[in-house]
Design an enzyme around this catalytic site. Structure first.
Site, PDB file in Angstrom:
ATOM      1  N   ASP A 159      42.117  35.772  42.370  1.00  0.00           N
ATOM      2  CA  ASP A 159      42.064  37.238  42.274  1.00  0.00           C
ATOM      3  C   ASP A 159      40.924  37.803  43.114  1.00  0.00           C
ATOM      4  OD1 ASP A 159      43.002  39.692  41.331  1.00  0.00           O
ATOM      5  OD2 ASP A 159      41.592  39.688  39.641  1.00  0.00           O
ATOM      6  N   THR A 183      54.883  37.891  37.843  1.00  0.00           N
ATOM      7  CA  THR A 183      56.086  38.680  37.533  1.00  0.00           C
ATOM      8  C   THR A 183      55.743  40.162  37.375  1.00  0.00           C
ATOM      9  OG1 THR A 183      55.753  37.991  35.227  1.00  0.00           O
ATOM     10  CG2 THR A 183      57.476  36.837  36.458  1.00  0.00           C
ATOM     11  N   ASN A 232      53.398  41.624  39.443  1.00  0.00           N
ATOM     12  CA  ASN A 232      52.898  42.132  40.729  1.00  0.00           C
ATOM     13  C   ASN A 232      53.935  42.975  41.490  1.00  0.00           C
ATOM     14  OD1 ASN A 232      50.752  39.246  41.338  1.00  0.00           O
ATOM     15  ND2 ASN A 232      50.185  41.267  40.587  1.00  0.00           N
TER      16      ASN A 232
HETATM   17  C1  IPE Z   1      46.633  37.893  38.673  1.00  0.00           C
HETATM   18  O1  IPE Z   1      45.959  38.899  39.364  1.00  0.00           O
HETATM   19  C2  IPE Z   1      47.823  37.433  39.471  1.00  0.00           C
HETATM   20  C3  IPE Z   1      47.514  36.655  40.670  1.00  0.00           C
HETATM   21  C4  IPE Z   1      46.329  36.299  41.070  1.00  0.00           C
HETATM   22  C5  IPE Z   1      48.669  36.264  41.438  1.00  0.00           C
HETATM   23  P1  IPE Z   1      46.260  40.436  39.074  1.00  0.00           P
HETATM   24  O2  IPE Z   1      45.382  41.216  39.977  1.00  0.00           O
HETATM   25  O3  IPE Z   1      47.720  40.699  39.172  1.00  0.00           O
HETATM   26  O4  IPE Z   1      45.820  40.589  37.561  1.00  0.00           O
HETATM   27  P2  IPE Z   1      45.494  41.881  36.694  1.00  0.00           P
HETATM   28  O5  IPE Z   1      46.609  42.868  36.905  1.00  0.00           O
HETATM   29  O6  IPE Z   1      44.186  42.414  37.195  1.00  0.00           O
HETATM   30  O7  IPE Z   1      45.383  41.384  35.289  1.00  0.00           O
HETATM   31  C1  IPE Z   2      45.079  38.660  43.983  1.00  0.00           C
HETATM   32  O1  IPE Z   2      44.273  39.677  44.529  1.00  0.00           O
HETATM   33  C2  IPE Z   2      46.361  38.468  44.769  1.00  0.00           C
HETATM   34  C3  IPE Z   2      47.570  38.928  44.063  1.00  0.00           C
HETATM   35  C4  IPE Z   2      47.612  39.362  42.845  1.00  0.00           C
HETATM   36  C5  IPE Z   2      48.810  38.883  44.803  1.00  0.00           C
HETATM   37  P1  IPE Z   2      44.499  41.203  44.183  1.00  0.00           P
HETATM   38  O2  IPE Z   2      45.480  41.764  45.167  1.00  0.00           O
HETATM   39  O3  IPE Z   2      44.863  41.376  42.769  1.00  0.00           O
HETATM   40  O4  IPE Z   2      43.078  41.796  44.490  1.00  0.00           O
HETATM   41  P2  IPE Z   2      42.272  42.837  43.603  1.00  0.00           P
HETATM   42  O5  IPE Z   2      42.178  42.246  42.225  1.00  0.00           O
HETATM   43  O6  IPE Z   2      43.040  44.110  43.632  1.00  0.00           O
HETATM   44  O7  IPE Z   2      40.946  42.931  44.273  1.00  0.00           O
HETATM   45 MG    MG Z   3      43.768  41.609  41.079  1.00  0.00          MG
END
Ligand code: IPE
Ligand code: IPE
Ligand code: MG
Length: 244
Positions: A25, A71, A73
């Site tokens: 993340d 799921t 995203n």
């Molecule tokens: C978790 O990250 C999913 C992945 C790293 C693929 P998210 O960014 O989607 O999580 P939340 O929404 O902050 O919980």
């Molecule tokens: C994790 O990074 C990658 C995915 C969830 C696909 P994020 O895109 O969630 O990055 P932040 O959390 O918004 O910085």
């Molecule tokens: Mg994130």
């Protein structure tokens, strides 16, 4: 007098985790901090993932699960989702030299039916083409959700037991119907990017996983960050509900 606590922590081969899961993340925030588009963060996130796969392989870790797209995203902006899907398809196709060099066997977990056709076919190709590699086993969790996996597993179990006289589901009976029954439960789950939550990753399998949270945003991760997580894990005492 020096005590054990004064010594720099060193890695022990004996307590290496068999399986490490990573919630990668912080890609978007990493990019925004640099006045870049969020998509640039995803691109750099792939480079970080490659660094960490090599680090894990060099430590002798057998299984690595990388949470790449959940799921949930799909709720993101269409452009970002399309970019991530394109990035996944392109990287699966373009990294064959990397898989060969490190003898990486790739797996997929998640709801494959709902992925775009090009992503599905690249997943099918890469999992078949790396089958004979005997190095680290890397699970790419793409369109993965822990709740979704459990429900799909239960439905598969029901379908397989329709004709049974008195079917009864149990914990052990469900395991073969999970996405990757050949992967052991993760000993350690790492989350980068500062948030302390599971976000629907490996819900069934993480029952007794150790958790490690790091503030460092995923694209900035290096082999040293990964090694620090493993050292921290090696200090933990695991009880599994018993008494040591
Ligand atoms: C978790 O990250 C999913 C992945 C790293 C693929 P998210 O960014 O989607 O999580 P939340 O929404 O902050 O919980
Ligand atoms: C994790 O990074 C990658 C995915 C969830 C696909 P994020 O895109 O969630 O990055 P932040 O959390 O918004 O910085
Ligand atoms: Mg994130």
């Amino acid at each position: 007098m020096t005590t054990a606590a004064d010594q720099p922590q060193s890695l022990s081969d004996a307590s290496m985790p068999a399986h490490v899961g990573i919630i990668m993340d912080g890609n978007g925030r990493w990019a925004r901090q640099r006045k870049l588009k969020r998509t640039q963060g995803h691109r750099e996130g792939v480079e970080a993932a490659k660094r960490v796969v090599v680090a894990a392989e060099q430590l002798g870790i057998g299984y690595l699960s990388l949470y790449s797209f959940s799921t949930e995203n799909w709720k993101r902006a269409k452009d970002e989702v399309a970019f991530i899907m394109g990035l996944v398809a392109r990287n699966l196709r373009d990294q064959y030299d990397f898989y060969r060099e490190h003898r990486i066997r790739l797996y997929h977990s998640g709801n494959i039916g709902k992925l775009p056709p090009d992503v599905r076919s690249e997943i099918a190709a890469v999992t078949a083409d790396t089958k004979h590699y005997d190095g680290i086993k890397v699970n790419l969790a793409v369109n993965y959700g822990g709740r979704d996996e459990i429900v799909r597993a239960v439905n598969r179990w029901i379908a397989a037991h329709e004709q049974a006289p008195d079917p009864e589901l149990s914990i052990d009976a469900l395991r073969p119907y999970l996405d990757l029954p050949e992967f052991p439960d993760p000993d350690l789950i790492i989350r980068s990017g500062g948030h302390k939550r599971i976000s629907n990753f490996l819900l069934w399998q993480s029952a007794y996983s150790e958790l490690y949270f790091s503030d460092r945003l995923w694209p900035a991760w290096t082999a040293e960050d990964f090694t620090a997580a493993i050292k921290d894990y090696q200090q933990r005492q695991r009880n599994y509900g018993g008494v040591k």
